[in-house]
Design an enzyme around this catalytic site. Structure first.
Site, short mmCIF file in Angstrom:
data_model
loop_
_atom_site.label_atom_id
_atom_site.label_comp_id
_atom_site.label_asym_id
_atom_site.label_seq_id
_atom_site.Cartn_x
_atom_site.Cartn_y
_atom_site.Cartn_z
N HIS A 178 0.88 -1.17 0.00
CA HIS A 178 0.00 0.00 0.00
C HIS A 178 0.92 1.22 0.00
O HIS A 178 1.87 1.27 0.77
CB HIS A 178 -0.88 -0.02 1.25
CG HIS A 178 -2.03 0.91 1.17
ND1 HIS A 178 -1.88 2.27 1.13
CD2 HIS A 178 -3.37 0.69 1.12
CE1 HIS A 178 -3.07 2.84 1.05
NE2 HIS A 178 -3.99 1.91 1.04
N ARG A 221 -6.24 9.33 -1.45
CA ARG A 221 -5.79 9.62 -2.82
C ARG A 221 -6.98 9.69 -3.75
O ARG A 221 -7.04 10.51 -4.66
CB ARG A 221 -4.80 8.55 -3.31
CG ARG A 221 -3.42 8.68 -2.69
CD ARG A 221 -2.46 7.64 -3.22
NE ARG A 221 -2.86 6.30 -2.86
CZ ARG A 221 -3.14 5.32 -3.70
NH1 ARG A 221 -3.03 5.52 -5.00
NH2 ARG A 221 -3.50 4.14 -3.27
#
Ligand SMILES: Cc1cc2nc3c(=O)[nH]c(=O)nc-3n(C[C@H](O)[C@H](O)[C@H](O)COP(=O)(O)OP(=O)(O)OC[C@H]3O[C@@H](n4cnc5c(N)ncnc54)[C@H](O)[C@@H]3O)c2cc1C
Length: 576
Positions: A237, A259
């Site tokens: 991640h 994001r």
């Protein structure tokens, strides 16, 4: 030594989304069956399903479709997914989310018109990630736990499964486990067993999964000779919290929705660098963003702790504080202001795409053994889309729960365990009590560093070979390292030793599979083979422990639904 023996109809190893869904479905299919759920931690408090932040992918809303979700999964997985498994995942997710709300009692966030809200997640062509704020897993696991509590399902909490035990004829008899509280062994005979211990790549310097996960299930499957697929595929991640070595919060994940919502990544020179790597900027898939961050780190363009920054303030601090309350609180605890300031992040090992080979009905090569959740493989190929993890565990956990009662109806009866194997397994588990001295913690640190440095985000032959040599040395030293004989009850040093053994064994498989794959796909990137190779002749790796040692082979992917270069979407423009 005492060995307690217990008999159950269906034994479920693991109490995450996969294990608990399986238990509920078994009970629904046949309430007369005796069901036992085993978990290394406390029910509802262990595993990663509880830690799910972002949410659950499901194609529910107008404009989206199962086909679109499928294409995102296949393309995100770089054409390596097993297409039947991926199709089962995306198509069954719809009924599973409805089941979660209407039968299990979850309540997810909604749009003003009452439909389920889908948030944006990277690598997806539609905002389909259903969620409860940014702490979705707590809602899912708490409700599942309550439903399990409300039924006559036996719970063996703080029990560690250590080995599958065959009968003399090789059929599956049951599982040997350690009752962590008493330190005693317990053998549970079962007609069918579900492996759902949740993988969990906790052998990397930075990692996100819960501390109870140490790849035990995959190590057990490996030793049982079962074939494992895609073992080189470790998902990093991109945004693990980086708060220095003195806090265990370092490595924990800051969710993808940041994001997705428009967060920016800046390097130590305050340059928004994702444009230098991918047109999708911060919304590129996890593998791409992780490699970009890693490249910035290698180039020395880093923050004080050696990572990069995530910045959300331009979206409005109040909005960020409202929509990402859990993340904002977590960052504040570590001295960062996520809503208005900068937070240091680093790629962190998050999810394991590899696992036991299974069919869409969760069956494995060993009759009577089923697998679901992160221990299973094939659904995601080279890269799991954010939101497809908890969908995977609940979809296939439920399927396992439907299938196992039917299987035992057709194959009834318990099989007596091979007592010689049981004896050998006691010896294996008790090995550290036969040794003195050694430094377990130092060995663990070496494992974390070797995997991060040599078998991590960017790999090459020389590094992988160094990694394998390091793992061999760590394993050899582990076998010489002892645990003080001060009782087996709640002896956490003993369990640290066992954790390290499972992690080291599976780490070797990851390294060898990574060596075998001489191309770069999704989460697996070889700097000496940076191209993806011919998609039409894509292969997946298969690892199997044979008498002569670890064998790694490659098998062609079957494109049963769609071939590389094609799409199932009618509107090709929309697919581009
Ligand atoms: C921080 C974080 C955030 C995430 N966010 C998302 C997200 O937003 N969306 C998404 O789709 N996915 C997300 N994931 C991934 C997702 O959580 C997992 O893929 C999924 O929950 C795995 O479910 P599972 O049932 O296979 O395993 P888990 O939920 O991890 O459960 C594993 C169980 O096995 C038990 N166990 C382990 N070893 C043994 C043993 N030896 N004996 C007995 N029991 C054992 C554990 O105690 C636990 O009960 C996230 C993961 C993490 C770590």
């Amino acid at each position: 030594m005492t060995l307690e023996r217990l008999e159950t109809d269906i034994l479920i190893l693991g109490a995450g989304g996969a294990g608990l869904f399986a238990a509920l479905h078994v009970h629904k299919a046949n309430p007369d069956l005796d069901i036992t759920v085993v978990s290394k931690g406390l029910l509802g408090k262990c595993g990663c399903t509880r830690m799910v932040q972002g949410g659950y992918n499901v194609a529910l809303n107008p404009g989206d479709s199962v086909v679109r979700h499928f294409m995102d999964t296949i393309e995100g997985g770089k054409w390596l997914p097993h297409q039947e498994l991926a199709w089962t995942l995306v198509s069954t997710a719809i009924e599973r989310v409805q089941e979660l709300e209407n039968e299990i009692g979850c309540f997810f966030d909604r749009n003003p018109d009452g439909t389920l809200h889908g948030k944006a997640f990277a690598g997806q062509s539609f905002d389909r990630t259903v969620h409860k704020g940014d702490l979705t897993g707590i809602e899912i696991i708490n409700r599942l736990m309550e439903q399990v509590w409300a039924r006559p399902i036996r719970r063996l909490e703080e029990h560690r499964a250590v080995a599958f035990i065959p009968a003399k004829d090789g059929t599956l008899a049951g599982v040997l486990m350690i009752d962590v509280r008493s330190g005693e062994f317990r053998f549970v005979a079962a007609q069918a067993v579900l492996l759902a211990t949740g993988g969990g790549p906790t052998m990397y310097r930075y990692h996100t999964p819960s501390g109870d996960k140490s790849m035990d299930g995959l190590a057990m499957a490996l030793r049982a000779g079962l074939p494992l697929r895609d073992m080189e595929m470790v998902q990093f991640h991109p945004t693990g919290l980086l708060a220095g070595p003195d806090t265990r919060m370092t490595g924990t994940v800051l969710e993808e929705g940041l994001r997705g919502a428009g967060g920016h990544l800046l390097n130590g020179a305050m340059h928004r660098f994702m444009g230098d790597y991918d047109d999708k900027l911060e919304r590129a898939t996890r593998d791409v963003v992780s490699r970009a961050i890693y490249a910035e780190m290698r180039a020395g363009r880093t923050t004080p702790h050696g990572g990069v920054y995530i910045k959300m303030g331009h979206l409005g601090p109040a909005k960020v504080a409202k929509e990402f309350k859990g993340m904002v609180d977590r960052c504040r605890d570590c001295g960062f202001d996520l809503a208005g300031g900068l937070v240091e992040v680093v790629p962190t090992a998050h999810y394991f795409m590899g696992g036991v080979i299974c069919g869409a009905d969760t069956s494995t090569e060993w009759p009577g053994l089923f697998v679901a959740g992160e221990d299973a493989s094939g659904m995601h190929g080279a890269n799991r889309l954010g939101g497809n993890g908890v969908a995977n565990s609940t979809v296939f956990g439920g399927i396992a729960g439907d299938v196992m009662p039917r299987w035992i109806a057709a194959n009834p009866g318990h099989r007596p365990p091979d007592e010689a194997v049981l004896e050998a397994e006691f010896g294996r588990a008790l090995h550290p009590f036969t040794r003195r001295g050694g430094d377990l913690n130092r060995l663990r640190e070496r494992l974390l560093d070797s995997m991060w440095d040599e078998v991590g985000v960017v790999r090459d032959r020389a590094g992988l070979e160094r990694g394998i040599a390091a793992l061999d040395a760590i394993e050899a030293e582990l076998m010489m390292t002892g645990v003080a004989e001060d009782g087996r009850a709640f002896n956490l040093t003993w369990h640290d030793w066992l954790n390290l053994r499972s992690l080291t064994e599976v780490s070797r498989v990851i390294a060898f599979a990574a060596l075998k794959r001489e191309n770069s796909r999704g989460a697996h990137f070889r700097s000496d083979f940076p191209e993806p190779g011919d998609l039409a002749t894509s292969c997946f790796t298969v690892a199997r422990q044979a008498a002569a040692g670890l064998e790694i082979s490659e098998q062609p992917v079957e494109f049963t639904h769609v071939k590389p270069g094609e799409t199932l979407l009618q509107d090709k423009a929309a697919a581009e």
